[in-house]
Design an enzyme around this catalytic site. Sequence first.
Site, PDB file in Angstrom:
ATOM      1  N   ASP A   1       0.898  -1.146  -0.073  1.00 22.40           N
ATOM      2  CA  ASP A   1       0.137   0.091  -0.205  1.00 22.40           C
ATOM      3  C   ASP A   1       0.905   1.270   0.015  1.00 22.40           C
ATOM      4  O   ASP A   1       1.832   1.220   0.682  1.00 22.40           O
ATOM      5  CB  ASP A   1      -0.825   0.014   1.319  1.00 22.40           C
ATOM      6  CG  ASP A   1      -1.893   1.186   1.259  1.00 22.40           C
ATOM      7  OD1 ASP A   1      -2.729   0.960   0.225  1.00 22.40           O
ATOM      8  OD2 ASP A   1      -1.712   1.793   2.068  1.00 22.40           O
TER       9      ASP A   1
ATOM     10  N   GLU B   1       1.323   0.013  -5.011  1.00 22.86           N
ATOM     11  CA  GLU B   1       0.795   1.381  -5.371  1.00 22.86           C
ATOM     12  C   GLU B   1       1.961   2.309  -5.669  1.00 22.86           C
ATOM     13  O   GLU B   1       2.746   2.641  -4.517  1.00 22.86           O
ATOM     14  CB  GLU B   1      -0.190   2.062  -4.376  1.00 22.86           C
ATOM     15  CG  GLU B   1      -1.419   1.222  -4.177  1.00 22.86           C
ATOM     16  CD  GLU B   1      -2.401   1.955  -3.101  1.00 22.86           C
ATOM     17  OE1 GLU B   1      -3.466   2.216  -3.861  1.00 22.86           O
ATOM     18  OE2 GLU B   1      -1.954   2.282  -2.260  1.00 22.86           O
TER      19      GLU B   1
END
Length: 652
Positions: A325, A354
């Site tokens: 993340d 990400e």
Amino acid sequence: MFAEIDEKYKYDGNDLGAVYSKNSTVFKVWSPLAEDAAVLLYHKCTDEKPFRHMPMKKSREGVWSKVANGDLKGVYYTYQITHDSISYETIDIYAKASGVNGIMGMVVDLDETDPAGWDKQTRPELKSYTDAVIYELHVRDFSIDKSVNFCYKGRFLAFVEKGLVNEAGDSAGIDHIKELGVTHVQLMPCFDYATVDEADVHRPQFNWGYDPMNYNLPEGSYATNPYDGKVRIYEFKRLIQSLHNAGIGVIMDVVYNHTYATADSCFTKTFPKYYYRQWQDTEYYSNGSGCGNEVATERYMVRKYIVDSLCYWAKEYKIDGFRFDLMGLYDNETINIIYEKLHEINPNIIIYGEGWTGSDAAIPYEQRAMKLNARHVPHAGFFSDDFRDTVKGNNFENRDRGYVNGAPVNEDFVREVMCGRVAHPQIPNLNKYAWTDTPQQTVNYVEAHDNLTLWDKLSYTNPTDSIETRMQMDKMAAAMVFLSQGIPFIQAGQEFLRSKPLPGGAFDHNSYKSPDIINSLKWNRKTEYKNVCDYYKGLIALRKDHSAFRFPDRDSIGQNLTYFSKLPSRVVGFSLKGDDKLQEIIVFLNPNNYEINLFAFEKYNVYADGERAGTDILYTVEGDYKVAPYSIIVLGKPYPEPDTSEGDNTNT
Ligand code: CA
């Protein structure tokens, strides 16, 4: 200041935390500036007072330790650490087991947490990241809907339940995932997170889990008993084993970039400020996560902590991959070390994340593991927002359209995203803007847990089009995900048009704490949208059957993927050579609202069109043929039959 700390006190031992043996347990915590430290022991995780208080001693490297004799298995513990004359009680940041709500650690004999057959399970191989087909799933969403009779609704153990069906009798649960054919399930946060009260799990509560509390132990609300630290470990291992036995790898979504609490977190209580970035020369925490803080991955003992934690999950829980993340908040060097260490444990590991931050961060741009720095972290994949937005329209503008739903997208943009975002000889512009040199870094997707589902987005972008037309657009988007170079990724339920409707006709674009009615997988939709679900399944099978959809490197793509020119308006088409089974594969995409006419100079087998997809030959085309509106077509030409006449002669 922390650079000096790292220089003076760094510790490389692999024994931080509570190391258990039958005769003694050794407790160690690194906190070089603390004035005092002690271990407190409790019989139960709900006890108010410890039954023992054991002072610890500090080493030269700043490690406080205590050897406690006797068998402490199942005993709960905390550390009391003193900074500036104030004593803080905290869970061990290295705790491998905890009581309810992750407040106290527990001494655990990990051998007792292994399910039967744990050492014998086979794990999926992964030669190239592009061979993976990733399915993102939330543990509670999977089993909480009333359409399927799971025994363990909302729990890890729902993943071991086989033979389940929805109300129409179609397979559900793990059987469905296996039939769909995905290679890896990406589980949304399963480490211990903060905002679901584990002591009250019979009250419906929901959170995605991006609110980390303890990184080295599973979330308690998914366990049948969150009080006994052993249960959640055993049950999470059962989930992993069940997926492995179905031939599916397990990827954990990990959130080391920030913690839920800042001033009260176990990091702060253990060593104030050290674990978080501050703006230079100030006391202010940087907040690149948008959640109140960001973890200082570049500091020596923070990096060690993250690497130790990931290696622990990979070894002890046999995790096959990690999704990071906000990976843009990590420094490049940490990501490279992570890959190296994990790869030593398991050469089939996959890591990706990400490639952005939540907001500005206190780390120089060039050091961030962001998409545009992909070449500095060559073994990490990145979610391709370029792919996502080109196919369906801007993710943050509800009504913005993309290639499949009516926008006049430049065909070159489509060609760029379909060849994995690597430089390609036929796309001169891309050679300047390609952010990667390998399709193994490009995660192609049109839907994930964040933002609108694809189906809901299509409701906003194409409100006057029929359901049938929107279904064609959805199927076309899926075809682009699975027939592109790179790593395909879908969200669970996308294959049956997942939707998150709100009362009043709007759709939930951020359901991180929305009720089950919005988030749960509605298994009856599988029957309702059977054609769509079968189409996804067919595309996955087709991709897995042909190496030409999964080239591992840029050169193979450049040599074997050729785009056609002089096609009807907005149509993109390409030929693939170098496949393991077919001499040539041809793909056309027709995003127009009308049928187009094409011509085949020789006979081709059709494996997919706008209606169906799979590994069987649907029909053949030669001469004139058509591609329906909002549809694709996949043609294949077999290798010439080997000449067997000589063999025939010797047999007669
Ligand atoms: Ca928790």
